[in-house]
Design a protein around this motif. Sequence first.
Motif, PDB file in Angstrom:
ATOM      1  N   UNK A 449      22.434   5.885   5.150  1.00 50.19           N
ATOM      2  CA  UNK A 449      22.908   4.682   4.454  1.00 50.19           C
ATOM      3  C   UNK A 449      21.961   3.508   4.680  1.00 50.19           C
ATOM      4  N   UNK A 450      21.937   2.594   3.711  1.00 49.66           N
ATOM      5  CA  UNK A 450      21.216   1.347   3.915  1.00 49.66           C
ATOM      6  C   UNK A 450      21.999   0.489   4.910  1.00 49.66           C
ATOM      7  N   UNK A 451      21.310  -0.474   5.491  1.00 43.05           N
ATOM      8  CA  UNK A 451      21.931  -1.279   6.536  1.00 43.05           C
ATOM      9  C   UNK A 451      23.192  -1.974   6.013  1.00 43.05           C
ATOM     10  N   UNK A 462      25.642 -10.043   3.079  1.00 41.93           N
ATOM     11  CA  UNK A 462      24.446 -10.719   3.593  1.00 41.93           C
ATOM     12  C   UNK A 462      23.356  -9.737   4.028  1.00 41.93           C
ATOM     13  N   UNK A 463      23.748  -8.539   4.464  1.00 41.98           N
ATOM     14  CA  UNK A 463      22.756  -7.553   4.913  1.00 41.98           C
ATOM     15  C   UNK A 463      21.960  -6.962   3.754  1.00 41.98           C
ATOM     16  N   UNK A 464      22.467  -7.087   2.542  1.00 37.33           N
ATOM     17  CA  UNK A 464      21.730  -6.549   1.398  1.00 37.33           C
ATOM     18  C   UNK A 464      20.359  -7.213   1.259  1.00 37.33           C
ATOM     19  N   UNK A 465      20.254  -8.433   1.753  1.00 40.59           N
ATOM     20  CA  UNK A 465      18.991  -9.150   1.641  1.00 40.59           C
ATOM     21  C   UNK A 465      17.896  -8.545   2.513  1.00 40.59           C
ATOM     22  N   UNK A 470      14.226  -2.509   6.065  1.00 36.03           N
ATOM     23  CA  UNK A 470      14.591  -1.391   6.932  1.00 36.03           C
ATOM     24  C   UNK A 470      14.614  -0.050   6.197  1.00 36.03           C
ATOM     25  N   UNK A 471      14.489  -0.057   4.889  1.00 37.73           N
ATOM     26  CA  UNK A 471      14.480   1.195   4.125  1.00 37.73           C
ATOM     27  C   UNK A 471      13.061   1.749   4.097  1.00 37.73           C
ATOM     28  N   UNK A 472      12.681   2.516   5.095  1.00 41.65           N
ATOM     29  CA  UNK A 472      11.323   3.024   5.222  1.00 41.65           C
ATOM     30  C   UNK A 472      11.351   4.484   5.667  1.00 41.65           C
ATOM     31  N   UNK A 473      10.192   5.116   5.530  1.00 38.68           N
ATOM     32  CA  UNK A 473       9.987   6.480   6.022  1.00 38.68           C
ATOM     33  C   UNK A 473      11.039   7.456   5.482  1.00 38.68           C
ATOM     34  N   UNK A 474      11.448   7.248   4.219  1.00 38.02           N
ATOM     35  CA  UNK A 474      12.379   8.152   3.571  1.00 38.02           C
ATOM     36  C   UNK A 474      13.807   8.009   4.028  1.00 38.02           C
ATOM     37  N   UNK A 475      14.120   6.979   4.810  1.00 34.39           N
ATOM     38  CA  UNK A 475      15.480   6.785   5.321  1.00 34.39           C
ATOM     39  C   UNK A 475      16.106   5.566   4.667  1.00 34.39           C
ATOM     40  N   UNK A 476      17.425   5.609   4.553  1.00 34.03           N
ATOM     41  CA  UNK A 476      18.128   4.422   4.068  1.00 34.03           C
ATOM     42  C   UNK A 476      17.932   3.265   5.030  1.00 34.03           C
ATOM     43  N   UNK A 477      17.931   3.577   6.323  1.00 36.46           N
ATOM     44  CA  UNK A 477      17.672   2.569   7.357  1.00 36.46           C
ATOM     45  C   UNK A 477      16.779   3.180   8.427  1.00 36.46           C
TER      46      UNK A 477
END
Length: 505
Positions: A449-451, A462-465, A470-477
């Motif tokens: 999941x994304x953060x 607020x975390x959507x910003x 943090x969405x790097x290396x093929x991961x949501x977070x």
Amino acid sequence: MLTLFALLFVASLIIRPRISPIAKSKIESVLSAKFDSTVTIDTFEITLFPRITVEAGGVVMRHFGRTDIAPLIQIDSLTAHANWGTLLRAPRHVSSVQIQGLHIHTPPREPGDKPQRVWPNQDLASKYQVLVDVLHSDGATFETTPNKPGKKPRLFELHHIEMRNLSLDRPSPFHATLTNPIPKGEIDCKGEFGPWVPADPALTPVKASYTFADADMGTIKSLSGIMNSKGEFGGPLDYMDVTGWTDIPKFKIRTSKMSVPLHTDYKAVVDGTNGDTILKEVDARFLHSRLISTGEVVRVEDPHGHRILVKTVSKGARIEDLLQLAVGNDPPVMTGPMELNATVEIDAGPEDYLDRMKLKGDFSVNSLHFSNPDIEKKVATFSNKAQGKPESDVESTPATLQGTYSMDNGAVNFSSLHFEVIGATVDLAGTYEMDDGALNFEGALKMDAKLSQTMTGVKSFFLKAVDPFFSKHGAGTYVPIKISGTKDHPVYGLNFHHKEKTEKN
């Protein structure tokens, strides 16, 4: 009748000075033939009445007459008794022999210098067949002579030996007691020894059972517990098959707060002339776990001692059992079935076993759970959030743990440590200190999941910003993390400095 005995006694006193040198020379010749050795006797006294008594001292037997190595057999003092009737008819019987200070040295297989060889009279050996009804020896030593120059001999001390119906040309029953130095304890052996192989004593067969009682594991640095063991061994001295078992009800290592009951069944091959051991199989069981090991224990000289090399695999092991053995927390932090492969090498030396131990291998734990209900619930909550389901109410979820490791000087280095629950993984690398439990790990947390999806309401908005950061290396977070502190008080934190170094590289 009294007069007859008096006359015999007087006659024995008269002829003893004449017969002593003859008897001494004859005994030296017979022993020389029996042991393929040159034999010398320093002191010799014989009494002929009312029975034959021989007292000898400084007996030395040199295998094939060799003077470049230690004598095959040395005897400080010897007393033998025989009756006239049983000594003069075949087979000749000696009623009893009492030996003080018996010292046996096995000759090397490959001598460095060409020895002087003296070939005994084998006809004499077959002519004088002697049977000793009972032999007692106190304060005996058995010392090996290494085949390679520069290696130190190995010494075994035997408190008492009793042999009955002793004849060198056939197996003879024996009973021996000795103290094993490490681990220190008393060994009691009963079995058969022989027939003696004079040309190569290391080929002399032996078959016996033994009991090793109350051995103190504390004489091995880093370990504690009292061991009892029973088993059997058989074969030539230089290649004996050994089978047996050991029990240590309260086995403990230095780094653990608790002891565990340890039982082993083993099969091995032992070279009795130097103590080298090939471990064909060691089946160790403690708590609910089982480990199978193979390897070798080899004597080395620099530094002096034994080098141990063992390969171990698990069969039905549990991580909680390994943690209790190595760390001793009660209850153990984690539970679950475990697969383990390890290679253990322990060099010789005076330091504690853990300080000399080198270890490498890998492990995996499936269906991992935490013993603390609060931690178990937090892991389940973390898994729910990592899946983007922060409102889910699952209170327990299985995890997996995998690692590749090595250990040296009491520090465990994890080149990879992978923790996984549904929706998230943690990959770490770092060290763990066995003695003080210090932790030093760096790595990364990845979530599906994304953060912003790990939260609800205003926090999620607020975390959507920051989701793109943090969405790097093929991961949501993707979050770099570090773990420090100790096993009892770990400290978790973010590690953006490590992230920056990684990006620069």
